[in-house]
Write an enzyme that holds these catalytic residues in place. Structure first.
Site, mmCIF file in Angstrom:
data_model
loop_
_atom_site.group_PDB
_atom_site.id
_atom_site.type_symbol
_atom_site.label_atom_id
_atom_site.label_comp_id
_atom_site.label_asym_id
_atom_site.label_seq_id
_atom_site.Cartn_x
_atom_site.Cartn_y
_atom_site.Cartn_z
ATOM 1 C CB CYS A 365 -1.099 0.240 1.439
ATOM 2 S SG CYS A 365 -1.345 -1.344 2.369
ATOM 3 N NE ARG A 394 2.137 -9.299 5.108
ATOM 4 C CZ ARG A 394 0.812 -9.189 5.049
ATOM 5 N NH1 ARG A 394 -0.191 -10.135 5.313
ATOM 6 N NH2 ARG A 394 0.593 -7.900 4.054
ATOM 7 C CD GLN A 412 -1.010 -8.812 -0.351
ATOM 8 O OE1 GLN A 412 0.029 -7.837 -0.768
ATOM 9 N NE2 GLN A 412 -1.196 -8.700 0.749
ATOM 10 C CG ASP A 414 -2.151 -5.186 -3.145
ATOM 11 O OD1 ASP A 414 -3.265 -4.940 -2.574
ATOM 12 O OD2 ASP A 414 -1.028 -4.575 -1.925
ATOM 13 C CG HIS A 416 -3.230 -0.189 -2.470
ATOM 14 N ND1 HIS A 416 -2.835 -1.079 -3.120
ATOM 15 C CD2 HIS A 416 -3.956 -0.583 -1.727
ATOM 16 C CE1 HIS A 416 -2.557 -1.499 -2.336
ATOM 17 N NE2 HIS A 416 -3.301 -1.458 -0.929
ATOM 18 C CE LYS A 501 -11.009 -8.023 7.129
ATOM 19 N NZ LYS A 501 -10.185 -8.266 7.342
ATOM 20 C CG HIS A 547 -6.298 -1.568 1.712
ATOM 21 N ND1 HIS A 547 -5.122 -0.975 1.837
ATOM 22 C CD2 HIS A 547 -6.625 -0.283 2.131
ATOM 23 C CE1 HIS A 547 -4.635 0.227 2.258
ATOM 24 N NE2 HIS A 547 -5.582 0.337 2.796
HETATM 25 ZN ZN LIG Z 1 -3.040 -2.088 0.493
#
Ligand SMILES: [Zn+2]
Ligand SMILES: [Zn+2]
Length: 675
Positions: A365, A394, A412, A414, A416, A501, A547
């Protein structure tokens, strides 16, 4: 005169009950059926023993086996106590510690007498037998309030050092309860917050099974003594237990680590804890998914970017991750190691440790916001949707890692989305549709959409939360998914501390659910990192940020796919799509021609020309889960045909011309979004 309490029931009625009466009394007053079925009570929202008297006017809901989640938790906790009692009956000198309910049962940690040593799986049948005896004896489970000193004295006298240590750490002034199983001298007693069922006879003695034993440190700390943990699974009735055992067996057959090895997809090894070594076969699946997702996001108006792996600690401070997340981050100094010249005798340390710190990104992010902040963005350019196949690290404890399902390095899918306030609902709706398409394309017909609502500890005003929750709710309604068919449900208290979420829970082929997709609204991070756009009024405004991920991570999603399909992937995802196998060596030349025709049509194909019996070849390729086998012999070579066999099909092989086969296979191998 006896004092009367007003007890409000879920149907809106109110009953007057004399002081000292219990939820069990209310159940009995309503009817004998309910009195028998009631397992525990929810009093003013708190789950309690059914025999515990009311403290005053209360609201009451009785818990029966129909309230499955609550009933299961109660029952499993009871089983843990009964396990501990059984072990102490059978093995005097064993000390007790803790025994909670788990997702599918319970466990209890014991300190066996030193002479006896840790428990083994051979001990389990006799312990189960003793547990059945205790259940058969229908002993009452009685709650008692004790003082801390009473509890300590009791445990010290009975040689329970662990319990005596623990109770002294409970805050003074906290109500301490002991639960007695049975009455009088023969009672078995444990320090416990409860609640419990009224008696052991309420449990179904055919609905549990002790499953395994393991070691566990006292209070989870490796510096402490090793305890012996006994696990069990427990259910409300035998039917549920049997179904669970079948599911477990089915899950073991589908274990992605086992299939991953059989199909040669990937491996893991201790030199890179929690990071995947993808083999060629596994990486075919990975690449197919990547390419598929890219096509989907391209057509949905996303732009793909790539952001750095390493960023300065100061950046992570600004985003707030350094404070909240640091223990999960891999941190490295931004330092050029000192390398001694040849022959130079230098004992200076390789790293001085004085350099600034950097961290491997645990999420994408902040990087995306930094891209957004380059230049000036006009309201006309919004929404902007940045996508990244974002590799993150992580630092999970080694013990928590599990195949592809829980890793330390993952990628991910991912993205945004930066948008204006007037675009929020539409963006969320469009995402619901995109996610729906992807899950259906990948063979998950069933999934549920859930809205995780504000937690107790949170940022922001109630008004902000009302607004944020309403937006997501409205989007799901607009997508037509706020229905039972989509398992629509709201989950109070489960949102992140800064925003609600949406969650997507997939149901796999054997009925297990996996939370994969999320859509999370965020007005905090754009603020923290000062992202702005220029509005129609010429002023600076804060974008709203989503996200979102659909797979979650490629690694875990592939793990789920392996187990969902039990390795029998649809043709477009299968690592090797077809094998051309010969019956006789006379057909070798023809087999190579068949394979090159298929390869030219874009099919992933290999030949098997070994001098082996065809049945042997068939068995081997079906173990490797190859979807299509083209068998060729002398006759096929002469006639220009192939005999096609499908994996897992009872049908006999089908004869067809080579041209026909190539067209059919090519059509079948088209990814679902390109059909
Ligand atoms: Zn994010
Ligand atoms: Zn307990």
């Amino acid at each position: 005169m006896t004092k009367m309490f007003k007890i409000a029931l879920p149907d809106g009625s109110v009953r007057e009950m004399p002081e000292g009466s219990t939820p069990a009394d209310v159940a009995a007053a309503i009817g004998p059926g309910l009195a028998k079925a009631a397992l525990a009570a929810k009093v003013d929202g708190e789950v309690r023993d059914i025999m515990r008297p009311f403290d005053g006017d209360s609201s009451l809901a009785l818990i029966t086996s129909r309230d499955e989640a609550e009933a299961l938790e109660l029952v499993r906790h009871d089983f843990a106590h009964i396990l501990a009692e059984a072990v102490q009956n059978l093995f005097p000198g064993t000390q007790i510690t803790f025994g909670p309910a788990t997702e599918d049962g319970f466990y209890y940690d014991f300190a066996p007498a030193p002479a006896r040593g840790p428990f083994t799986e051979e001990d389990l049948p006799v312990i189960e037998e003793e547990m059945r005896r205790i259940i058969g004896a229908d002993k009452a489970l009685i709650r008692e309030v004790w003082t801390r000193d009473q509890v300590r004295d009791f445990f010290e006298k009975s040689g329970e050092a662990f319990k005596a240590e623990w109770v002294m750490e409970l805050p003074a002034g906290e109500t301490i309860t002991m639960y007695r199983t049975g009455e009088g001298e023969a009672a078995w007693v444990d320090l416990c917050r409860g609640p419990h069922l009224a008696s052991t006879g309420k449990l179904d003695s055919s609905a549990f099974k002790l499953t395994r034993v393991s070691g566990a440190y006292w209070r989870g700390d490796p510096k402490n003594p090793m305890l012996s943990r006994i696990y069990g699974t427990a259910w409300l009735n035998k039917k549920q237990l049997d179904a669970y055992l079948v599911r477990l067996e089915e899950a073991a057959k589908r274990d992605h680590r086992k299939i991953g090895q059989e199909m040669d997809l990937f491996h893991l090894q201790a030199e890179a804890h929690g990071s995947v070594f993808w083999h060629p076969n596994g990486f075919v699946i990975y690449r197919q998914l990547e390419a598929y997702m890219r096509r989907r996001i391209d057509e949905a108006g996303y732009q793909e970017i790539k952001t750095p792996q390493l960023m300065d600690a100061r950046q992570w401070e600004k985003s707030g991750h350094w404070g909240k997340y640091r223990e999960n981050m891999f941190v490295v100094p931004d330092e050029i190691p000192h390398a001694p010249e040849d022959g130079e005798d230098d004992d200076r340390p390789i790293l001085s440790g004085d350099a600034d710190l950097m961290a491997l990104k645990p999420m994408n992010c902040p990087g995306h916001i930094l891209v957004f902040k380059q230049g000036i963005t006009s309201y006309k350019e919004l929404p902007i949707r940045f996508y990244e196949n974002g590799s993150c690290h992580r630092n999970e404890p080694h013990g928590a890692l599990h195949g592809l399902m829980r890793v330390r390095q993952f990628t991910q899918d991912d993205a945004h989305i930066f948008c204006r306030e007037d675009q929020v609902v539409e963006e969320a709706r469009a995402f619901c549709e995109l996610a729906d398409r992807v899950y259906k394309d990948l063979g998950f017909a069933g999934y549920s959409v859930k809205l995780a609502l504000r937690p107790d500890k949170r940022f922001g005003s109630d008004e902000d939360w009302d607004k944020a929750e309403d937006e997501l709710r409205e989007a799901v309604v607009a997508a037509g998914m706020a229905t039972e068919e989509f398992g629509w449900e709201e989950l109070p208290g489960e949102g992140a501390f800064y925003a609600p979420k949406l969650e997507w829970h997939l149901r796999d082929a054997i009925g297990r659910t996996w939370q994969v997709g999320t859509l999370q609204s965020d007005r905090v991070l754009p603020e923290r990192l000062d992202a702005t756009y220029v509005g129609e009024d010429g002023q600076k405004h804060r974008p709203m940020m989503f996200h979102r991920a659909i797979f979650g991570s490629y690694e875990r999603f592939i793990g789920i796919l392996i187990e969902h399909y039990a390795g029998k992937f649809p043709l477009w995802l299968a690592p090797v799509q077809a094998v051309v196998a010969t019956i006789v060596s006379d057909a070798d030349v023809y087999a190579r021609q068949v394979a090159s025709k298929l390869a030219a049509a874009g099919i992933r194909v290999v030949t098997d020309l070994r001098n082996e019996k065809i049945n042997y070849k068939v068995r081997e390729h079906s173990l490797a889960k190859v979807p299509l086998l083209l068998v060729v012999g002398k006759r096929e070579a002469d006639e220009g045909t192939v005999a096609l066999r499908r994996l897992g099909s009872d049908e006999h092989q089908k004869m067809m011309s080579l041209e026909e086969a190539v067209v059919m296979i090519r059509n079948e191998a088209v990814p679902p979004d390109l059909v």
